[in-house]
Motif scaffolding. Structure first.
Motif, PDB file in Angstrom:
ATOM      1  N   ARG A  78       0.832  -1.207   0.000  1.00  0.00           N
ATOM      2  CA  ARG A  78       0.000   0.000   0.000  1.00  0.00           C
ATOM      3  C   ARG A  78       0.871   1.264   0.000  1.00  0.00           C
ATOM      4  NH1 ARG A  78      -5.402  -0.098   1.303  1.00  0.00           N
ATOM      5  NH2 ARG A  78      -5.210   2.053   0.539  1.00  0.00           N
ATOM      6  N   PRO A  79       1.590   1.509  -1.119  1.00  0.00           N
ATOM      7  CA  PRO A  79       2.429   2.721  -1.177  1.00  0.00           C
ATOM      8  C   PRO A  79       1.608   4.004  -1.073  1.00  0.00           C
ATOM      9  CG  PRO A  79       2.272   1.670  -3.338  1.00  0.00           C
ATOM     10  CD  PRO A  79       1.687   0.714  -2.356  1.00  0.00           C
ATOM     11  N   ASP A  80       0.309   3.902  -1.367  1.00  0.00           N
ATOM     12  CA  ASP A  80      -0.536   5.096  -1.287  1.00  0.00           C
ATOM     13  C   ASP A  80      -0.724   5.566   0.161  1.00  0.00           C
ATOM     14  OD1 ASP A  80      -2.015   2.558  -1.158  1.00  0.00           O
ATOM     15  OD2 ASP A  80      -3.752   3.847  -0.764  1.00  0.00           O
ATOM     16  N   LEU A  81      -0.464   4.674   1.122  1.00  0.00           N
ATOM     17  CA  LEU A  81      -0.607   5.039   2.526  1.00  0.00           C
ATOM     18  C   LEU A  81       0.715   5.484   3.151  1.00  0.00           C
ATOM     19  CD1 LEU A  81      -2.982   2.159   3.728  1.00  0.00           C
ATOM     20  CD2 LEU A  81      -3.580   4.473   2.960  1.00  0.00           C
ATOM     21  N   ALA A  82       1.749   5.456   2.348  1.00  0.00           N
ATOM     22  CA  ALA A  82       3.079   5.859   2.832  1.00  0.00           C
ATOM     23  C   ALA A  82       3.544   7.095   2.064  1.00  0.00           C
ATOM     24  CB  ALA A  82       4.068   4.714   2.649  1.00  0.00           C
ATOM     25  N   VAL A  83       4.631   7.686   2.543  1.00  0.00           N
ATOM     26  CA  VAL A  83       5.294   8.785   1.826  1.00  0.00           C
ATOM     27  C   VAL A  83       6.740   8.347   1.632  1.00  0.00           C
ATOM     28  CG1 VAL A  83       6.005  11.196   1.885  1.00  0.00           C
ATOM     29  CG2 VAL A  83       3.796  10.519   2.860  1.00  0.00           C
ATOM     30  N   SER A  84       7.060   7.957   0.409  1.00  0.00           N
ATOM     31  CA  SER A  84       8.366   7.344   0.142  1.00  0.00           C
ATOM     32  C   SER A  84       9.476   8.382  -0.016  1.00  0.00           C
ATOM     33  CB  SER A  84       8.298   6.495  -1.118  1.00  0.00           C
ATOM     34  OG  SER A  84       9.591   6.042  -1.480  1.00  0.00           O
ATOM     35  N   PRO A  85      10.474   8.347   0.854  1.00  0.00           N
ATOM     36  CA  PRO A  85      11.613   9.248   0.669  1.00  0.00           C
ATOM     37  C   PRO A  85      12.437   8.873  -0.564  1.00  0.00           C
ATOM     38  CG  PRO A  85      12.072   7.714   2.448  1.00  0.00           C
ATOM     39  CD  PRO A  85      10.635   7.495   2.056  1.00  0.00           C
ATOM     40  N   LEU A  86      12.303   7.607  -1.004  1.00  0.00           N
ATOM     41  CA  LEU A  86      13.024   7.176  -2.197  1.00  0.00           C
ATOM     42  C   LEU A  86      12.460   7.853  -3.443  1.00  0.00           C
ATOM     43  CD1 LEU A  86      15.172   5.409  -3.475  1.00  0.00           C
ATOM     44  CD2 LEU A  86      13.531   3.521  -3.524  1.00  0.00           C
ATOM     45  N   ASP A  87      11.124   7.932  -3.526  1.00  0.00           N
ATOM     46  CA  ASP A  87      10.506   8.648  -4.652  1.00  0.00           C
ATOM     47  C   ASP A  87      10.937  10.109  -4.655  1.00  0.00           C
ATOM     48  OD1 ASP A  87       9.198   6.358  -5.390  1.00  0.00           O
ATOM     49  OD2 ASP A  87       7.268   6.916  -4.501  1.00  0.00           O
ATOM     50  N   CYS A  88      10.993  10.684  -3.476  1.00  0.00           N
ATOM     51  CA  CYS A  88      11.413  12.083  -3.346  1.00  0.00           C
ATOM     52  C   CYS A  88      12.857  12.248  -3.813  1.00  0.00           C
ATOM     53  CB  CYS A  88      11.252  12.526  -1.899  1.00  0.00           C
ATOM     54  SG  CYS A  88      11.713  14.250  -1.605  1.00  0.00           S
ATOM     55  N   PHE A  89      13.706  11.317  -3.390  1.00  0.00           N
ATOM     56  CA  PHE A  89      15.115  11.428  -3.760  1.00  0.00           C
ATOM     57  C   PHE A  89      15.314  11.271  -5.258  1.00  0.00           C
ATOM     58  CE2 PHE A  89      19.124   9.395  -4.873  1.00  0.00           C
ATOM     59  CZ  PHE A  89      20.013  10.345  -4.426  1.00  0.00           C
ATOM     60  N   ASN A 119       9.806  -5.419   1.555  1.00  0.00           N
ATOM     61  CA  ASN A 119       8.372  -5.111   1.557  1.00  0.00           C
ATOM     62  C   ASN A 119       8.001  -3.958   2.485  1.00  0.00           C
ATOM     63  OD1 ASN A 119       8.892  -6.452   3.929  1.00  0.00           O
ATOM     64  ND2 ASN A 119       7.003  -7.694   3.882  1.00  0.00           N
ATOM     65  N   VAL A 120       9.028  -3.158   2.882  1.00  0.00           N
ATOM     66  CA  VAL A 120       8.779  -2.018   3.759  1.00  0.00           C
ATOM     67  C   VAL A 120       9.262  -0.730   3.093  1.00  0.00           C
ATOM     68  CG1 VAL A 120       9.257  -0.958   5.992  1.00  0.00           C
ATOM     69  CG2 VAL A 120       9.002  -3.444   5.829  1.00  0.00           C
ATOM     70  N   ILE A 121       8.368   0.225   2.952  1.00  0.00           N
ATOM     71  CA  ILE A 121       8.758   1.553   2.483  1.00  0.00           C
ATOM     72  C   ILE A 121       9.397   2.269   3.667  1.00  0.00           C
ATOM     73  CG2 ILE A 121       7.919   3.779   1.624  1.00  0.00           C
ATOM     74  CD1 ILE A 121       5.615   2.134   0.296  1.00  0.00           C
ATOM     75  N   PRO A 122      10.645   2.723   3.522  1.00  0.00           N
ATOM     76  CA  PRO A 122      11.363   3.251   4.690  1.00  0.00           C
ATOM     77  C   PRO A 122      10.894   4.648   5.094  1.00  0.00           C
ATOM     78  CG  PRO A 122      12.703   3.493   2.739  1.00  0.00           C
ATOM     79  CD  PRO A 122      11.483   2.719   2.315  1.00  0.00           C
ATOM     80  N   ASP A 123      11.204   4.974   6.329  1.00  0.00           N
ATOM     81  CA  ASP A 123      10.935   6.316   6.865  1.00  0.00           C
ATOM     82  C   ASP A 123      11.877   7.356   6.282  1.00  0.00           C
ATOM     83  OD1 ASP A 123       8.813   6.634   8.712  1.00  0.00           O
ATOM     84  OD2 ASP A 123       9.863   5.333  10.114  1.00  0.00           O
ATOM     85  N   THR A 124      13.165   6.988   6.192  1.00  0.00           N
ATOM     86  CA  THR A 124      14.185   7.974   5.826  1.00  0.00           C
ATOM     87  C   THR A 124      15.109   7.446   4.740  1.00  0.00           C
ATOM     88  OG1 THR A 124      15.747   7.214   7.508  1.00  0.00           O
ATOM     89  CG2 THR A 124      14.201   8.939   8.153  1.00  0.00           C
ATOM     90  N   LEU A 125      15.711   8.378   4.054  1.00  0.00           N
ATOM     91  CA  LEU A 125      16.768   8.082   3.090  1.00  0.00           C
ATOM     92  C   LEU A 125      17.906   9.064   3.348  1.00  0.00           C
ATOM     93  CD1 LEU A 125      16.603   7.326  -0.673  1.00  0.00           C
ATOM     94  CD2 LEU A 125      17.999   9.255   0.104  1.00  0.00           C
TER      95      LEU A 125
END
Length: 425
Positions: free
Chosen positions: A209-220, A255-261
């Protein structure tokens, strides 16, 4: 006394000490010591200076300074070499075959050429000390600790400022310049630069459920795309700049979208104004991209442009070109563009006008030419006498020259300069 009054065949003199220089270089290469741990290396240097009858002092956390007093009053010049090795394992082969000499210490290796720099300076010191009755002025030998991490520069330059000098000379062996060639071009020689280290904070979540997370990887990745475009969209195309990301760390499970990058890298430039613009744009792009992706960020090392260019002063470069031509012939001169790596020699040139010379070591027949900091790096020992000859001839010509040098030294103390640049002391 003019330069012509002190007649010395610098190349012939260098040939007389060539065996000594090569022996020293091999000894130092077999026993490398990493930055700020150069105990044996400094002992070797000190013992050699003692044998030559050259007084010296140990500069705490800085290195060694020796002084050759000429018997005639005059100007003074600093001759600099670096002492440290790199924390890496060396390979026994160069790009063609087995090396002549290899490090005997694990995770320490002279894969940048500092062993050659130290040996060449000691060779030049031997020649100059033997001719001190003809030397006009004072020769200051500076053997610097911790060049690779910039740790010894504060103490040794601070001490040199107390001693005082009219100019400075340094040498760096260069892996992509043909053996037998030397570059002493005026203008930028090595880049100024800054490091950056930042964290992007998002919101972790399940990979389903990437829609429920905020991916720092996408941001980076978005930030990195815009950063790569910065050269085309924001920076002056007529001013050189390079930049790169050196490390990225994020997440620990598939299978875990991380908090930080977390990411880090460097920016290098040949004009301070270009560095300031790169700093400004880097910060703007990161801020706007994080806003767009609903992320936040923090700097672990904030990007900060500094004015620390290795720059050959024009009048001194003319003296150097004449010295090379006089001692080795015009064909030895080799025009070479600036090297985009950085060097604390820039601090010397803040206070003293001078030249940073490149001495080529690329020799395909011998297998030398692997890049600096490469495990296969090796040098052509035949060029060491050329570095010695250039050092000796430049020293003589600089001390005897009566020409005015157009140079305004930095007015801030090293303490003030370090504070302004954001460096530790």
């Amino acid at each position: 006394m003019k330069a012509a009054d002190f007649v010395l065949d610098a190349l012939e003199a260098a040939k007389q000490v060539e065996e000594y220089v090569i022996h020293l270089r091999r000894d130092l290469h077999m026993h490398p010591e990493i930055s700020m741990q150069e105990v044996r290396t400094m002992k070797v240097v000190a013992e050699e200076l003692e044998r030559m009858g050259i007084p010296y002092e140990m500069v705490p956390e800085g290195g060694i300074i020796g002084i050759i007093e000429g018997e005639q009053a005059g100007k003074s010049i600093i001759l600099r070499a670096d002492l440290d090795a790199l924390p890496m394992q060396e390979e026994e082969t160069n790009v063609k075959g087995k090396k002549i000499v290899v490090s005997q210490n694990d995770q320490a290796a002279h894969t940048c050429g500092h062993d050659g720099h130290t040996a060449m300076l000691l060779g030049a010191a031997k020649i100059l000390s033997q001719n001190k009755d003809k030397v006009k002025g004072k020769v200051i030998l500076a053997f610097e600790q911790g060049e690779e991490i910039g740790r010894g520069i504060y103490a040794i330059v601070n001490r040199l400022l107390e001693i005082g000098a009219d100019g400075v000379w340094g040498i760096h062996l260069k892996s992509d310049i043909p053996a037998g060639k030397l570059s002493v071009d005026a203008g930028p020689r090595m880049a100024s630069g800054f490091a950056f280290h930042a964290e992007i904070h998002g919101k972790s979540g399940h990979g389903s459920r990437p829609d429920l997370a905020v991916s720092p990887l996408d941001c980076f990745t978005d930030f990195y795309t815009h950063l790569k475009a910065m050269r085309l969209t924001s920076l002056d195309p007529f001013k050189t700049v390079t930049y790169s990301i050196g490390s990225i760390r994020a997440g620990s499970a598939a299978n875990v979208i991380p908090d930080t990058l977390e990411f880090s890298g460097t920016v290098r430039y040949l004009q301070y104004e270009q560095g300031l613009m790169a700093e400004k744009e880097f910060k703007r792009i990161l801020e706007k991209t994080c806003d767009l992706h609903q992320c936040t960020y923090q700097y672990l090392i904030e990007p900060k442009a500094v004015d620390l260019l290795v720059y050959n002063q024009t009048d001194c470069a003319v003296i150097a070109a004449d010295a090379v031509e006089k001692s080795m012939g015009k064909k030895a001169l080799y025009p070479y563009p600036a090297w985009m790596a950085s060097e604390p020699f820039a601090f010397y040139q803040k206070y003293f006008p001078g030249v940073f010379a490149f001495v080529g070591i690329e020799n395909h027949e011998k297998g030398t030419g692997a890049e600096h900091h490469n495990a296969h790096f090796d040098l052509d020992e035949d060029v060491l006498k050329l570095g010695v000859a250039a050092t000796v001839q430049y020293t003589i010509d600089f001390l005897c020259s009566e020409n005015e040098i157009d140079f305004t030294p930095e007015q801030k103390s090293m303490k003030e300069l370090f504070k302004e640049l954001g460096y530790g002391q």
